[in-house]
Design a protein around this motif. Sequence first.
Motif, mmCIF file in Angstrom:
data_model
loop_
_atom_site.group_PDB
_atom_site.id
_atom_site.type_symbol
_atom_site.label_atom_id
_atom_site.label_comp_id
_atom_site.label_asym_id
_atom_site.label_seq_id
_atom_site.Cartn_x
_atom_site.Cartn_y
_atom_site.Cartn_z
ATOM 1 N N PRO A 111 0.792 -1.229 0.000
ATOM 2 C CA PRO A 111 0.000 0.000 0.000
ATOM 3 C C PRO A 111 0.824 1.279 0.000
ATOM 4 C CG PRO A 111 0.182 -0.821 2.224
ATOM 5 C CD PRO A 111 0.947 -1.794 1.358
ATOM 6 N N GLY A 112 2.172 1.157 0.041
ATOM 7 C CA GLY A 112 3.004 2.334 0.241
ATOM 8 C C GLY A 112 2.802 3.438 -0.767
ATOM 9 N N ASN A 113 2.671 3.084 -2.049
ATOM 10 C CA ASN A 113 2.530 4.104 -3.094
ATOM 11 C C ASN A 113 1.149 4.102 -3.736
ATOM 12 O OD1 ASN A 113 5.251 5.404 -3.364
ATOM 13 N ND2 ASN A 113 5.858 3.262 -3.550
ATOM 14 N N ARG A 114 0.194 3.560 -3.020
ATOM 15 C CA ARG A 114 -1.182 3.586 -3.524
ATOM 16 C C ARG A 114 -1.706 5.018 -3.499
ATOM 17 N NH1 ARG A 114 -5.282 0.236 -0.026
ATOM 18 N NH2 ARG A 114 -4.447 1.622 1.558
ATOM 19 N N TRP A 204 -6.216 11.904 1.792
ATOM 20 C CA TRP A 204 -7.259 10.966 1.372
ATOM 21 C C TRP A 204 -6.788 10.073 0.232
ATOM 22 C CZ3 TRP A 204 -12.219 9.830 3.117
ATOM 23 C CH2 TRP A 204 -12.601 10.528 4.264
ATOM 24 N N SER A 205 -5.604 10.325 -0.282
ATOM 25 C CA SER A 205 -5.033 9.428 -1.293
ATOM 26 C C SER A 205 -4.790 8.035 -0.712
ATOM 27 C CB SER A 205 -3.716 10.003 -1.823
ATOM 28 O OG SER A 205 -2.784 10.193 -0.770
ATOM 29 N N TYR A 206 -4.735 7.941 0.623
ATOM 30 C CA TYR A 206 -4.542 6.644 1.282
ATOM 31 C C TYR A 206 -5.854 5.893 1.499
ATOM 32 C CZ TYR A 206 0.204 8.175 2.444
ATOM 33 O OH TYR A 206 1.506 8.602 2.379
ATOM 34 N N ASN A 383 6.372 -6.436 -5.225
ATOM 35 C CA ASN A 383 6.773 -5.449 -4.220
ATOM 36 C C ASN A 383 5.529 -4.849 -3.573
ATOM 37 O OD1 ASN A 383 8.112 -3.622 -2.614
ATOM 38 N ND2 ASN A 383 8.504 -2.165 -4.272
ATOM 39 N N ARG A 384 4.866 -5.643 -2.765
ATOM 40 C CA ARG A 384 3.606 -5.214 -2.157
ATOM 41 C C ARG A 384 3.240 -6.146 -1.003
ATOM 42 N NH1 ARG A 384 -0.204 -4.310 -5.905
ATOM 43 N NH2 ARG A 384 1.379 -4.046 -7.527
ATOM 44 N N TYR A 385 2.380 -5.657 -0.139
ATOM 45 C CA TYR A 385 1.704 -6.562 0.794
ATOM 46 C C TYR A 385 0.862 -7.491 -0.068
ATOM 47 C CZ TYR A 385 -2.005 -8.232 3.860
ATOM 48 O OH TYR A 385 -2.905 -9.022 4.521
ATOM 49 N N SER A 386 1.012 -8.805 0.122
ATOM 50 C CA SER A 386 0.344 -9.682 -0.843
ATOM 51 C C SER A 386 0.116 -11.083 -0.300
ATOM 52 C CB SER A 386 1.176 -9.782 -2.131
ATOM 53 O OG SER A 386 2.476 -10.245 -1.835
ATOM 54 N N HIS A 387 -0.954 -11.677 -0.808
ATOM 55 C CA HIS A 387 -1.201 -13.107 -0.659
ATOM 56 C C HIS A 387 -0.606 -13.762 -1.907
ATOM 57 C CE1 HIS A 387 -3.913 -11.993 2.561
ATOM 58 N NE2 HIS A 387 -4.520 -11.173 1.730
ATOM 59 N N ILE A 388 0.316 -14.687 -1.694
ATOM 60 C CA ILE A 388 1.082 -15.252 -2.805
ATOM 61 C C ILE A 388 0.522 -16.624 -3.171
ATOM 62 C CG2 ILE A 388 3.370 -15.907 -3.625
ATOM 63 C CD1 ILE A 388 4.504 -14.058 -1.406
ATOM 64 N N TYR A 389 -0.029 -16.717 -4.359
ATOM 65 C CA TYR A 389 -0.564 -17.979 -4.863
ATOM 66 C C TYR A 389 0.466 -18.632 -5.785
ATOM 67 C CZ TYR A 389 -5.110 -16.337 -3.204
ATOM 68 O OH TYR A 389 -6.143 -15.885 -2.420
ATOM 69 N N VAL A 390 0.426 -19.949 -5.829
ATOM 70 C CA VAL A 390 1.351 -20.709 -6.670
ATOM 71 C C VAL A 390 0.557 -21.634 -7.585
ATOM 72 C CG1 VAL A 390 2.917 -22.695 -6.570
ATOM 73 C CG2 VAL A 390 3.456 -20.642 -5.292
ATOM 74 N N GLU A 391 1.026 -21.778 -8.819
ATOM 75 C CA GLU A 391 0.512 -22.794 -9.736
ATOM 76 C C GLU A 391 1.700 -23.574 -10.271
ATOM 77 O OE1 GLU A 391 -1.834 -20.984 -12.763
ATOM 78 O OE2 GLU A 391 -3.351 -20.209 -11.364
ATOM 79 N N ALA A 404 -4.956 -5.956 -5.963
ATOM 80 C CA ALA A 404 -3.954 -5.104 -5.313
ATOM 81 C C ALA A 404 -3.142 -5.838 -4.258
ATOM 82 C CB ALA A 404 -4.637 -3.883 -4.694
ATOM 83 N N ASP A 405 -3.735 -6.832 -3.592
ATOM 84 C CA ASP A 405 -3.010 -7.508 -2.516
ATOM 85 C C ASP A 405 -2.837 -9.007 -2.771
ATOM 86 O OD1 ASP A 405 -5.581 -8.357 -2.166
ATOM 87 O OD2 ASP A 405 -5.735 -7.815 -0.049
ATOM 88 N N ALA A 406 -2.784 -9.414 -4.024
ATOM 89 C CA ALA A 406 -2.586 -10.838 -4.326
ATOM 90 C C ALA A 406 -1.988 -11.002 -5.716
ATOM 91 C CB ALA A 406 -3.909 -11.597 -4.237
#
Length: 458
Positions: A111-114, A204-206, A383-391, A404-406
């Motif tokens: 979320p840093g540069n959102r 409010w950009s956040y 480069n984000r807060y994220s849920h990392i899925y694998v295939e 945005a977070d996955a």
Amino acid sequence: MVFFTFGFLVGIYNYFYYHENKRWRIFFSLLASICASGFILVLYPALQVPFGYLILLFLIAFFMDFRHKVKFDKFDAVSIGLAIFITGLIVIVSLITSWDSLMGVLHTIYPGNRVSVGGDFAKKDIFLFLTNWKMQFQDVVYNNNSELSSFYHFFFVILLMSPVLFYKKIKENSYGFLLFIFCVFNLIWMSVRFPTFFAKITLWSYVPEERAYLAFSLSAILLSIWFIHYIWEQKKLALLPQILIVGFNLGLYFFALYTGNLRLYLSKLEIIMILVLAGVLIFLLLNKRKYLFSLVLVGVVLFTGSGVNPVARGVNAVYEKELAQSVMEIEKKDPNQVWAGERMMHAYLPMLGVHTFNGTAFTPNLDSWKPLDPTGKHEDIYNRYSHIYVEIGNNEQQFELLNADAFVVRLGLEDLKKYNIKYLVTYENIDKFATETIQLKQLYGPDTNGAYIYQVIY
């Protein structure tokens, strides 16, 4: 966040309300300082910014309320100074010990540069609270249930009556007016795109529109409580204004329920029932039928939560599954190996105590992706807060941003070798991907959910 917000406001208000009692002053100054520290250290700007503005508006109302009633003395300097010192100490120590992680988050894409500029919220979803009662019985077909439940409120009754409520009455109705302004701004933010400069300078950009909706809904509850008390202290409205207000609200509700996504979720009979009940509630409110209104409203609230069980005993749902038992048995025999899992295994495998390649990255470890992305070509994705899925497959490695977070990373067998991944949980048979140099040994599956466990042999 809500707890800290209300705790701080309760502390500040009662500090002035019980100003004559020094013990209460100390107690409420300490309460305010602890809650202020908690509010700051939540470190979730998406809600901190709107709730920060809400706190500011309440502080303005407190000032207007107590400015002629309270005179500061030397004891105020001690109690307020102590509160500021405690808040500063807690925040500074926490920031120093968490500085690296904080900087890591601030330098992420999300979320840093959102940057949010408003205007990207479906208008009809503002009325999602009308479906709260059903979500306990049936999942919403077009979105995530956990993100759709909302708060019951009477904002659109108040909106229509606002000229009567606040025209030349702002001073005497200051709390209601400031809450109303806050609600209106959140609605505008959700509905209209603002210039980026304005969004950034106001912070409010956040605030993504979904979080502005939460802030709106919560403040609409507070406004509704104020309005109920106020309207019951006034002379009852004439019949024609009541009909107009009820008709206006039912028209809005019908438009939202019958023309938007909610039409996919509600039957025509259910829509009619919602409109009838909403009309009855508003009519009882405006007619000052206090006991009957309270009975119906409490009944709706209790029914809405009646099918939700907030208490769970034990963790059998996690650990007693056949898949979980197999994973833990393998881990016991061959500990500290690296696992990777498809679908929701990014959240499930860590719960079972195994070292997992893909999980939830609260702060991204950019170096860990260099074996797959040595040039940093895909850094904007991971480069984000994220849920990392694998295939897992024999395709070339590929990163894909899901939201945005996955994101999903597709791994071939050679990619597994780069991370020394020894065990896989997949949802299809992958025997066909084995090569002369990398073998796959099936240890489990398929189960009723189609899950397999494979050992990778290099």
